[in-house]
Motif scaffolding. Structure first.
Motif, short mmCIF file in Angstrom:
data_model
loop_
_atom_site.label_atom_id
_atom_site.label_comp_id
_atom_site.label_asym_id
_atom_site.label_seq_id
_atom_site.Cartn_x
_atom_site.Cartn_y
_atom_site.Cartn_z
N ALA A 16 0.83 -1.20 0.00
CA ALA A 16 0.00 0.00 0.00
C ALA A 16 0.87 1.26 0.00
CB ALA A 16 -0.93 0.00 1.21
N GLY A 17 1.94 1.24 0.76
CA GLY A 17 2.85 2.38 0.79
C GLY A 17 3.56 2.58 -0.54
N THR A 76 1.03 4.01 -3.00
CA THR A 76 0.80 5.42 -2.68
C THR A 76 1.98 6.27 -3.11
OG1 THR A 76 -0.55 4.77 -0.78
CG2 THR A 76 0.27 7.03 -0.81
N TYR A 126 1.97 6.65 -6.79
CA TYR A 126 0.87 7.53 -7.20
C TYR A 126 1.26 9.00 -7.03
CZ TYR A 126 -3.66 9.83 -7.23
OH TYR A 126 -4.70 10.67 -7.50
N ILE A 127 1.87 9.35 -5.89
CA ILE A 127 2.20 10.75 -5.66
C ILE A 127 3.40 11.21 -6.47
CG2 ILE A 127 1.17 10.77 -3.37
CD1 ILE A 127 4.00 10.72 -2.20
#
Length: 63
Positions: A53-54, A57, A60-61
């Motif tokens: 998940a990290g 994320t 994505y950023i």
């Protein structure tokens, strides 16, 4: 502007990790006791899920 984004990220993790013991120490202690009783495989699955998940994320950023 942030010169060292990794250091900033570590600082944010430290802030978030410190919130629960500061706000609700009894809840934090109970959570740790429950974690200590969990099977290793469940902790590994949780850890792997958090890492994925990290990473998603983070990717994505970055885009």
């Amino acid at each position: 502007m942030i010169e060292h984004p990794i250091i900033a990220a570590i600082a944010l993790v430290m802030i978030f990790e410190g919130l629960l013991p500061f706000i609700a120490p009894k809840v934090w202690k109970n959570m740790l006791l429950q974690l200590a009783q969990m099977e290793d495989i469940h902790l590994r699955i949780f850890g792997a899920t958090m890492m994925v998940a990290g990473a998603i994320t983070f990717k994505y950023i970055q885009s």
